[in-house]
Design an enzyme around this catalytic site. Structure first.
Site, mmCIF file in Angstrom:
data_model
loop_
_atom_site.group_PDB
_atom_site.id
_atom_site.type_symbol
_atom_site.label_atom_id
_atom_site.label_comp_id
_atom_site.label_asym_id
_atom_site.label_seq_id
_atom_site.Cartn_x
_atom_site.Cartn_y
_atom_site.Cartn_z
ATOM 1 N N TYR A 1 0.629 -0.566 -0.240
ATOM 2 C CA TYR A 1 0.049 0.484 -0.294
ATOM 3 C C TYR A 1 1.119 1.385 -0.044
ATOM 4 C CZ TYR A 1 -4.347 1.994 -0.232
ATOM 5 O OH TYR A 1 -5.733 2.660 -0.530
ATOM 6 N N ARG B 1 -8.260 10.360 -7.775
ATOM 7 C CA ARG B 1 -7.097 11.367 -6.879
ATOM 8 C C ARG B 1 -6.580 10.279 -6.007
ATOM 9 N NH1 ARG B 1 -7.990 12.131 -0.775
ATOM 10 N NH2 ARG B 1 -6.918 9.897 -1.615
ATOM 11 N N LYS C 1 -5.678 -2.092 -1.006
ATOM 12 C CA LYS C 1 -6.984 -2.357 -0.455
ATOM 13 C C LYS C 1 -6.946 -3.413 0.714
ATOM 14 C CE LYS C 1 -8.661 1.749 2.138
ATOM 15 N NZ LYS C 1 -8.474 2.997 2.401
ATOM 16 N N GLU D 1 -13.659 4.530 -2.977
ATOM 17 C CA GLU D 1 -12.219 4.670 -2.848
ATOM 18 C C GLU D 1 -11.147 5.712 -4.008
ATOM 19 O OE1 GLU D 1 -10.424 3.609 0.235
ATOM 20 O OE2 GLU D 1 -8.880 4.364 -0.859
ATOM 21 N N ASP D 2 -10.758 6.942 -2.748
ATOM 22 C CA ASP D 2 -9.886 8.033 -3.969
ATOM 23 C C ASP D 2 -10.679 8.701 -5.198
ATOM 24 O OD1 ASP D 2 -7.820 7.362 -2.033
ATOM 25 O OD2 ASP D 2 -6.612 6.225 -3.610
ATOM 26 N N ASP E 1 -14.218 5.205 2.600
ATOM 27 C CA ASP E 1 -12.841 5.169 4.296
ATOM 28 C C ASP E 1 -12.061 6.338 3.882
ATOM 29 O OD1 ASP E 1 -10.844 3.515 5.721
ATOM 30 O OD2 ASP E 1 -9.814 3.901 4.336
ATOM 31 N N ASP E 2 -11.751 7.839 2.673
ATOM 32 C CA ASP E 2 -11.047 8.478 2.941
ATOM 33 C C ASP E 2 -11.569 9.569 3.894
ATOM 34 O OD1 ASP E 2 -9.512 7.615 0.169
ATOM 35 O OD2 ASP E 2 -11.265 7.550 -0.679
ATOM 36 N N ASN F 1 -0.392 12.591 3.651
ATOM 37 C CA ASN F 1 0.714 11.975 3.032
ATOM 38 C C ASN F 1 1.501 11.992 1.531
ATOM 39 O OD1 ASN F 1 0.903 9.588 5.291
ATOM 40 N ND2 ASN F 1 -1.784 9.310 4.345
HETATM 41 P P1 NAD Z 1 -8.604 17.085 -0.278
HETATM 42 O O1 NAD Z 1 -8.452 17.668 -1.649
HETATM 43 O O2 NAD Z 1 -10.511 16.617 -0.430
HETATM 44 O O3 NAD Z 1 -8.861 18.104 0.260
HETATM 45 C C1 NAD Z 1 -7.501 19.039 1.149
HETATM 46 C C2 NAD Z 1 -7.722 20.621 1.135
HETATM 47 O O4 NAD Z 1 -7.132 20.999 1.738
HETATM 48 C C3 NAD Z 1 -8.694 21.023 0.460
HETATM 49 O O5 NAD Z 1 -9.986 21.826 1.587
HETATM 50 C C4 NAD Z 1 -8.102 22.128 0.847
HETATM 51 O O6 NAD Z 1 -8.177 24.053 0.220
HETATM 52 C C5 NAD Z 1 -6.590 22.383 1.672
HETATM 53 N N1 NAD Z 1 -5.923 23.225 0.964
HETATM 54 C C6 NAD Z 1 -5.084 22.567 0.135
HETATM 55 N N2 NAD Z 1 -3.566 23.750 0.101
HETATM 56 C C7 NAD Z 1 -3.561 24.409 1.209
HETATM 57 C C8 NAD Z 1 -3.614 25.869 2.237
HETATM 58 N N3 NAD Z 1 -1.792 26.120 1.247
HETATM 59 N N4 NAD Z 1 -3.489 25.860 3.398
HETATM 60 C C9 NAD Z 1 -4.813 24.940 3.405
HETATM 61 N N5 NAD Z 1 -5.366 23.952 3.498
HETATM 62 C C10 NAD Z 1 -5.665 24.123 2.056
HETATM 63 O O7 NAD Z 1 -7.793 16.048 0.515
HETATM 64 P P2 NAD Z 1 -8.106 14.999 1.717
HETATM 65 O O8 NAD Z 1 -8.467 13.669 0.907
HETATM 66 O O9 NAD Z 1 -8.598 15.758 2.114
HETATM 67 O O10 NAD Z 1 -6.500 14.575 1.660
HETATM 68 C C11 NAD Z 1 -5.637 15.891 2.642
HETATM 69 C C12 NAD Z 1 -4.266 15.002 2.819
HETATM 70 O O11 NAD Z 1 -4.338 14.027 3.352
HETATM 71 C C13 NAD Z 1 -4.044 14.427 1.716
HETATM 72 O O12 NAD Z 1 -2.216 14.554 1.791
HETATM 73 C C14 NAD Z 1 -3.765 12.771 2.393
HETATM 74 O O13 NAD Z 1 -2.524 11.947 2.281
HETATM 75 C C15 NAD Z 1 -3.745 12.975 3.526
HETATM 76 N N6 NAD Z 1 -4.704 11.794 4.548
HETATM 77 C C16 NAD Z 1 -3.978 11.359 5.711
HETATM 78 C C17 NAD Z 1 -5.005 9.966 6.202
HETATM 79 C C18 NAD Z 1 -4.186 9.338 7.352
HETATM 80 O O14 NAD Z 1 -3.331 9.943 7.645
HETATM 81 N N7 NAD Z 1 -4.810 8.236 7.840
HETATM 82 C C19 NAD Z 1 -6.037 9.784 5.483
HETATM 83 C C20 NAD Z 1 -6.442 10.652 4.544
HETATM 84 C C21 NAD Z 1 -6.057 10.943 4.377
#
Ligand code: NAD
Length: 547
Positions: free
Chosen positions: A99, A152, A170, A241-242, A264-265, A404
């Site tokens: 993964y 995504r 997954k 997913e994604d 899951d996201d 990530n």
């Molecule tokens: P997403 O695209 O749905 O959301 C990203 C958000 O960040 C948006 O609201 C965007 O406006 C905001 N953003 C972008 N640039 C920014 C900045 N400079 N300042 C402030 N906000 C900003 O993506 P997502 O699915 O919510 O994932 C976001 C991050 O979280 C990814 O990097 C992903 O790897 C991580 N994530 C981690 C886990 C985990 O650790 N378990 C799980 C899911 C997602």
């Protein structure tokens, strides 16, 4: 018993070519005689342990992570039991291969490393015949489906049909981490095109080389898929997913009350993060009701976590409006407040009455958060000033840098500990090594979704739940948190050791099944002992005798 293997009359080469049944050199003499295998495998009869030595040695010889990924996928295609034994024995080492992060690289190169198909591909041309495609799947008791449209993929953007690596990976985690039987897992790629020009230009791209389908035609395709699944696999849980952010929220909203589904996201991330927050309270001494959480990033992860924290606070007796005001968001345009006119639908419920603020630092001074959660995908946005401000406002500031892969984390573990003189309670999305500061070693937690979704899936499967509810993610979060030991807490770690994952998943499954029975979400009669019900479902990768 769901895991009992039937040979379906298979013999000889057919048996060797069926990864769910194949034992390779471990077929016994009696099996070789009875099943037409004599002479088709080398004479020496291996134990599975000897085979494990061989495959681990081969794995170790691979020059880089992508080669290791390719090796593991091809092992899975030959012999699933051996594949899962290997993964389980080296979980911490191999999870980043099957993964994130390596699966991301594999998806980027998918058309170039492609060897054998796995899962089902559905395209816009299949409108009207999705049911027929599902009929082509060789297993009829499918219970967990992971579907993506590849828009995504992790933090890598639109990878089109190459995103198939994600449902495949997954589902491997469902089996490895919780024991969901592999024959009941179905990976699906909804190939609706891609807007990634380099893929469109790549002669080895495996998907439909057209721009992405949007609007009513896209929705109709998803609808046909969901209804076809209901007909063909009525006990299946569909995990989206994604998908891109706007489709992800819309589809969850559309289907969560109609069918057994979750995202899951959004919800799995919420479960694992809430669990980390609950565990952090054993260090900070806070009560959940008193937390003020500031998020950097208001997307699928951030809003999902916010919603679950609100539900959890409400369960602790806090009124919904008060709970919502305990969660604040900063997105790419600054603090999310009601006066803004540029807010997407999913952010509105967290848009509070307050003057705008442009920067995260200003937002911290306004909100005075007890916990700061980074889900922005923007590296190094928890600057020294930001982390020091959290340290000034809190004796034990909670700082989760969840973006990530590692290169995207809002700050590193070392930065969080250094800038707070070791007082931060830190967790990240990708793993960071322990940090020693002034003689004290701090162990960062990894908020890995794999702590939550496999157990939730197993609980849904075992209880034949008809819906996946927020309450299930709440109990999953509480169960996970309850498994953090005093030893973990003493090291600053807010998640249990990953090597306990099967124990963790089984406990989560029991808690989830309990909700299904308590809320009337299943037609099964409640058995006395839910742990036995769950255990009866669990797949173990040890070989069984066929004769
Ligand atoms: P997403 O695209 O749905 O959301 C990203 C958000 O960040 C948006 O609201 C965007 O406006 C905001 N953003 C972008 N640039 C920014 C900045 N400079 N300042 C402030 N906000 C900003 O993506 P997502 O699915 O919510 O994932 C976001 C991050 O979280 C990814 O990097 C992903 O790897 C991580 N994530 C981690 C886990 C985990 O650790 N378990 C799980 C899911 C997602």
């Amino acid at each position: 018993m769901t895991q009992s293997l039937h040979l379906h009359g298979k013999r000889g080469v057919d048996l060797l070519h069926d990864p769910l049944l194949n034992k390779g050199t471990a077929f016994t003499d009696a099996e070789r005689d009875a099943l037409g295998l004599r002479g088709l495998v080398p004479p020496y009869v291996n134990t599975q342990e000897q085979q494990l030595m061989r495959v681990y040695e081969s794995y170790k010889r691979k020059a880089d992570d992508l080669e290791k990924y390719i090796y593991l996928v091809s092992l899975q295609e030959r012999n699933e039991a051996l594949f899962y034994r290997l993964i389980l024995e080296h979980l911490e080492e191999m999870m980043p291969i099957i993964y994130t992060p390596t699966v991301g690289l594999a998806c980027q190169r998918y058309g170039h490393i492609f060897r054998r198909p796995r899962g089902l591909y559905i395209t816009r041309k299949d409108k009207g015949r999705i049911r027929a495609i599902l009929q082509n799947w060789p297993h009829d008791d499918v219970r967990v489906i992971v579907i993506t449209d590849g828009e995504r993929i992790l933090g890598l953007g639109d990878l089109g049909a190459n995103g198939m690596g994600i449902p495949v990976g997954k589902l491997s985690l469902y089996t490895a981490c919780a024991g969901v039987p592999p024959a009941q897992c179905l990976p699906v790629m909804l190939d609706v095109g891609t807007n990634n020009q380099s893929l469109l230009d790549d002669p080895l791209y495996i998907g439909t080389p057209q721009p992405r389908l949007r609007g009513p035609e896209f929705d109709a395709l998803v609808e046909e898929f969901v209804t076809s699944v209901q007909e063909m696999f009525p006990k299946a849980c569909i995990q989206f997913e994604d998908f891109g952010n706007s489709n992800a929220f819309r589809l969850l909203h559309e289907y969560r009350h109609r069918v057994c589904t979750f995202n899951d996201d959004i919800q799995g991330t919420a479960g694992v993060t809430l669990s980390g927050l609950l565990s952090s309270e054993r260090i900070t001494g806070h009560a959940l009701a008193d937390e003020r959480v500031l998020f950097l990033g208001a997307g699928e992860a951030g809003i999902g976590i916010g919603d679950l924290i609100v539900s959890a606070m409400m369960s602790a007796g806090v009124a919904e409006d008060v709970a919502r005001r305990n969660c604040w968001f900063v997105d790419s345009k600054g603090l999310v407040v009601r006066s803004r006119t540029d807010l997407a639908e999913h952010k509105l419920r967290f848009a509070h009455d307050h003057a705008p603020a442009a920067t995260l630092l200003e937002a911290i001074e306004i909100v005075k958060p007890t916990a700061l959660i980074g889900v922005s995908g923007m590296p190094q946005t928890f600057t020294e000033d930001v982390v020091r401000a959290m340290g000034r406002l809190n004796a034990r500031p909670v700082i989760f840098a969840l973006s990530n892969p590692t290169s995207k984390a809002e700050c590193t573990a070392e930065q969080a500990y250094t800038w707070t003189d070791g007082r931060a309670v830190f967790a990240s999305g990708s793993p960071f090594a322990p940090v020693t500061l002034n003689g004290t070693t701090h162990v960062p937690g990894q908020g890995n979704n794999s702590y939550i979704f496999p157990g939730v899936g197993l609980g849904v499967l075992a209880s034949e739940a008809s819906r996946v509810t927020d309450e299930m993610f709440y109990v999953a979060a509480k169960t996970l948190s309850s498994m953090v030991t005093d030893g973990d807490v003493a090291l600053g770690r807010v998640y249990p050791d990953l090597n306990r994952i099967r124990e963790v998943s089984a406990a989560i499954a029991v808690a989830v099944a309990e909700v299904a029975f308590a809320r009337g979400l299943t037609r099964l009669a409640r058995p006395q002992d839910l742990a036995t019900l769950v255990q009866a479902t669990v797949y173990h990768p040890q070989y069984r005798d066929y004769v």
